[in-house]
Design a protein around this motif. Sequence first.
Motif, mmCIF file in Angstrom:
data_model
loop_
_atom_site.group_PDB
_atom_site.id
_atom_site.type_symbol
_atom_site.label_atom_id
_atom_site.label_comp_id
_atom_site.label_asym_id
_atom_site.label_seq_id
_atom_site.Cartn_x
_atom_site.Cartn_y
_atom_site.Cartn_z
ATOM 1 N N LYS A 136 -44.946 -49.079 41.512
ATOM 2 C CA LYS A 136 -45.316 -49.891 40.353
ATOM 3 C C LYS A 136 -44.977 -49.212 39.026
ATOM 4 O O LYS A 136 -44.792 -49.895 38.016
ATOM 5 N N ASP A 137 -44.900 -47.895 39.020
ATOM 6 C CA ASP A 137 -44.578 -47.207 37.776
ATOM 7 C C ASP A 137 -43.090 -46.903 37.637
ATOM 8 O O ASP A 137 -42.674 -46.191 36.721
ATOM 9 N N HIS A 138 -42.264 -47.452 38.522
ATOM 10 C CA HIS A 138 -40.817 -47.237 38.442
ATOM 11 C C HIS A 138 -40.241 -48.076 37.308
ATOM 12 O O HIS A 138 -40.748 -49.153 36.981
ATOM 13 N N GLU A 158 -43.581 -46.630 53.618
ATOM 14 C CA GLU A 158 -44.417 -45.448 53.393
ATOM 15 C C GLU A 158 -43.684 -44.399 52.553
ATOM 16 O O GLU A 158 -44.279 -43.751 51.685
ATOM 17 N N LEU A 159 -42.398 -44.252 52.771
ATOM 18 C CA LEU A 159 -41.625 -43.291 51.991
ATOM 19 C C LEU A 159 -41.455 -43.746 50.544
ATOM 20 O O LEU A 159 -41.463 -42.921 49.616
ATOM 21 N N VAL A 160 -41.300 -45.044 50.343
ATOM 22 C CA VAL A 160 -41.235 -45.570 48.972
ATOM 23 C C VAL A 160 -42.555 -45.293 48.249
ATOM 24 O O VAL A 160 -42.575 -44.894 47.079
ATOM 25 N N ASP A 211 -49.887 -50.165 45.475
ATOM 26 C CA ASP A 211 -49.153 -49.243 44.611
ATOM 27 C C ASP A 211 -47.652 -49.547 44.558
ATOM 28 O O ASP A 211 -46.894 -48.806 43.927
ATOM 29 N N LEU A 212 -47.226 -50.646 45.223
ATOM 30 C CA LEU A 212 -45.819 -51.016 45.230
ATOM 31 C C LEU A 212 -45.623 -52.425 44.677
ATOM 32 O O LEU A 212 -46.542 -53.247 44.680
#
Length: 266
Positions: free
Chosen positions: A92-94, A142-144, A165-166
């Motif tokens: 989300k912060d990308h 999970e890795l993302v 969080d994604l």
Amino acid sequence: MTGSEAPPPTPQAAPTFRLAYVPGVTPAKWVRVWQERFPDVPLSLHAATAAEASDLLREGGADAGFVRLPVDRTFFSAIPLYTETTVVVVPKDHVIAAVEGVTTEDLADEVVFHPLDDVLDWERPPGEPAFERPATTADAVELVAANVGLLVVPQSLARLHHRKDLTYRTLVDAPRSSVALSWPEEATTDLVEDFIGVVRGRTVNSTRGRTTSQSTSAPEQPKRKRPDSSGSARRQAGTGRRGGPTGGKSAKGTKSTGRGKPRRRS
């Protein structure tokens, strides 16, 4: 029991329709219609990965299935249903989370995971290759979340593996995945025809496909004739007052004058 007596017949099990589906497909709406239309025929669901679905159908483990195209059209029949939007899953912060859509060029400097169960037909996956290919899409998600890289998937899979969080954004120039109803062509049973009718939105009384649970329609009743409002006029056609004809000769051979007594001939 004597030797001449035959054993009682074994009761046959009620027919069941077996439906396979791959991750990202939600068959609930079609299952609901089936249960309403064919309450006497249970429907069982069988989850399968995109790679497993074809083998499950080929080996008779399911009667039909929602699969991802392409399929082997020399063996399977398929009805394409819809094509999905392709998205990139990011934290989300990308920086990508701040825009509505991106292109594969925007991912050129990003590590992009390409899991072994990827369903997109890439000539070359975008971005920088990861240190290894995750075994599943769930592992890649999970890795993302760990800020190791990004993931490109059909939108339904991004929703399936949703995390707080994604987020995801549309990848406008990526390949897209299509979903179809498929079954072995040589195993097009009556139940398969029934389910095709459900998926295609046919009504219960449709002439295409079977309708095993509907009752036979009543025979058409003959239409009643409307009463003839001009019947009395037709019955009196050619007559004047009740009891005799108009004009001409009277009953006693006299000529009618239309008034008074009849005049005798001279």
